[in-house]
Design an enzyme around this catalytic site. Structure first.
Site, PDB file in Angstrom:
ATOM      1  CB  SER A 206      -0.800   0.077   1.134  1.00 17.51           C
ATOM      2  OG  SER A 206      -1.817   0.973   1.222  1.00 17.51           O
ATOM      3  CG  ASN A 207       1.317   4.309  -2.307  1.00 13.88           C
ATOM      4  OD1 ASN A 207       1.925   3.438  -2.320  1.00 13.88           O
ATOM      5  ND2 ASN A 207       1.010   5.235  -3.212  1.00 13.88           N
ATOM      6  NE  ARG A 208       3.929   6.881   6.213  1.00 17.50           N
ATOM      7  CZ  ARG A 208       4.761   7.971   6.820  1.00 17.50           C
ATOM      8  NH1 ARG A 208       5.872   7.816   6.594  1.00 17.50           N
ATOM      9  NH2 ARG A 208       4.476   8.456   7.708  1.00 17.50           N
ATOM     10  CB  VAL A 274      -3.294   5.247  -6.840  1.00 19.19           C
ATOM     11  CG1 VAL A 274      -3.710   3.841  -7.747  1.00 19.19           C
ATOM     12  CG2 VAL A 274      -4.524   6.251  -7.285  1.00 19.19           C
TER      13      VAL A 274
END
Ligand code: CTP
Length: 398
Positions: A206-208, A274
């Site tokens: 995921s991304n922060r 995203v």
């Protein structure tokens, strides 16, 4: 801008109550007709006579204060907006359960006007789960919260809990009441939060991202009169009132949701972080440790934003660039590569501009090369700047 608007200013017993004098003066100077109602404890912090002189009206506290009509019902019916500033933790709890043991509590139950609440309390109180739950319950019922600020507190501590700046409070009142709602008739499609790309049933890439920037954009767009569709990755944030929210998980799901609703949109704000990569293969079972280094093959996800440019037409499309170096240069490249009207660039290494913080420091760059550097501000205030630019770009296009 507030001429002819009737505002009921409720003041509760916080040390920040002295700031309500300035709020009252600001509202009056914008032409509002302000009726002040104090809770019994607010009397200890702010002089009713001063409020009476500033507002030009009698100040009420008690349900049985002399009045020719039924006081709480009359006050509730007359208000175009109810502003509670400052709101104590105790008063917020009272509102959450609907207690009516004083005039302000009673009239809030009788009122149908929009309610704006500006809390003020010590940092530990603001962080307490009881306060958090009460605030979120009030938001679910449609009340709007003007988040307290981070800074020095009356207790001598530093933290979140200071009453929001008077200018921010005034701005929120204006954007709720001003007859001109600059995004009326527009359909704003916002993406927010991270995406999650599964590796196996329990792990993901995921991304922060907290989603706060995108949610602030959705909330303000709605306040400014737009119909809002919010496509959100996984976050803990409640849906802003009046906003249609579609929850997605992966970049692929986000792409599908955006494309399905794109034809309705006149403005697209891509605030989502995203994920740029997804595992090539997703293991159907939980992967077990083997005692050796693990390699996972990743492929790039499709760029949702870049895909929209083919069907852009008269839409205004705004992208975000979270960078760690060469901010303007990298953001500009993205702006042209993705065919955007505006890009919001922020250097995530700067203090107060990263992830999971309440503030952001951004530069707005448009396709004509205009750069607007902005100071550190709340994500809510930044959302307003971005939407002001959107309104300006809309006027240029039409
Ligand atoms: N974006 C998107 N689809 C993706 C990746 C990004 O729509 N698969 C959007 C983001 O919502 C943001 C903008 O593109 O508005 C820029 O995202 P960013 O991740 O900074 O840009 P990338 O093009 O992925 O460039 P890089 O990661 O190489 O910096």
């Amino acid at each position: 801008m507030l001429s002819g608007k009737k505002i009921l200013l409720g003041i509760t017993g916080s040390i920040a109550a002295y700031k309500s004098l300035q709020i009252l003066r600001d509202l009056k100077s914008m032409g509002a007709d302000v009726q002040v109602v104090l809770t019994p404890t607010a009397h200890r912090f702010v002089p009713p006579l001063t409020l009476q002189v500033f507002s030009g009206r009698p100040v009420f506290t008690d349900l049985f204060d002399p009045h020719e009509e039924v006081l709480h019902l009359t006050l509730a019916e007359k208000a175009d907006l109810i502003l509670i500033a400052p709101a104590t933790a105790h008063f917020i709890a009272k509102m959450a359960v609907g207690l009516a043991d004083d005039l302000l509590g009673n009239l809030l139950l009788a009122a149908s006007a929009p309610i704006l609440i500006a809390p003020a309390m010590d940092v530990g109180m603001w962080d307490h789960p009881a306060v958090k739950e009460n605030v979120s319950l009030l938001q679910k019922r449609g009340a709007q919260i003007i988040e307290p600020e981070v800074g020095p507190l009356a207790s001598g501590k530093e933290g979140k809990g200071r009453l929001a700046d008077e200018k921010i409070i005034l701005e929120r009142v204006i954007s709720l009441l001003a007859s001109e709602r600059p995004l009326t008739g527009e359909v704003v499609l916002v993406t927010a939060g991270p995406t999650q790309e599964p590796i196996d049933p329990v792990r993901f890439i995921s991304n922060r991202s907290s989603g706060k920037m995108g949610y602030a954009l959705a909330r303000v767009s709605r306040e400014w009169g737009a119909r809002v569709i919010l496509v959100s990755g996984p976050t803990l944030l409640p849906a802003p009132p009046g906003v249609e929210r579609i929850i997605v998980r992966t970049a692929e799901e986000m792409k599908k949701a955006v494309e399905a609703r794109y034809s309705e949109a006149t403005v697209v704000l891509m605030a989502a972080a995203v994920s740029d990569y997804q595992p090539v293969a997703v293991s159907p079972q939980k992967m077990k440790k083997s005692g050796e280094a693990l390699s996972i093959r990743l492929r790039e996800t499709e760029d949702i934003l870049a895909g929209l440019r083919l069907r852009k037409e008269k839409r205004i499309i705004v992208g975000f660039a979270a960078e760690t170096d060469a901010l303007v240069e990298n953001a500009r490249k993205k702006l042209f590569r993705k065919g955007l009207d505006l890009i919001v660039a922020n250097d995530v290494t700067q203090e107060g501009a990263g992830f999971d913080v309440e503030t952001n420091i951004a530069q707005l760059i448009d396709s004509k090369g205009r750069i607007t550097p902005l100071p550190k501000m709340s994500k809510e205030a930044l959302a307003r700047y971005i939407l002001e630019e959107v309104v300006r770009l809309k006027t240029d296009v039409s």
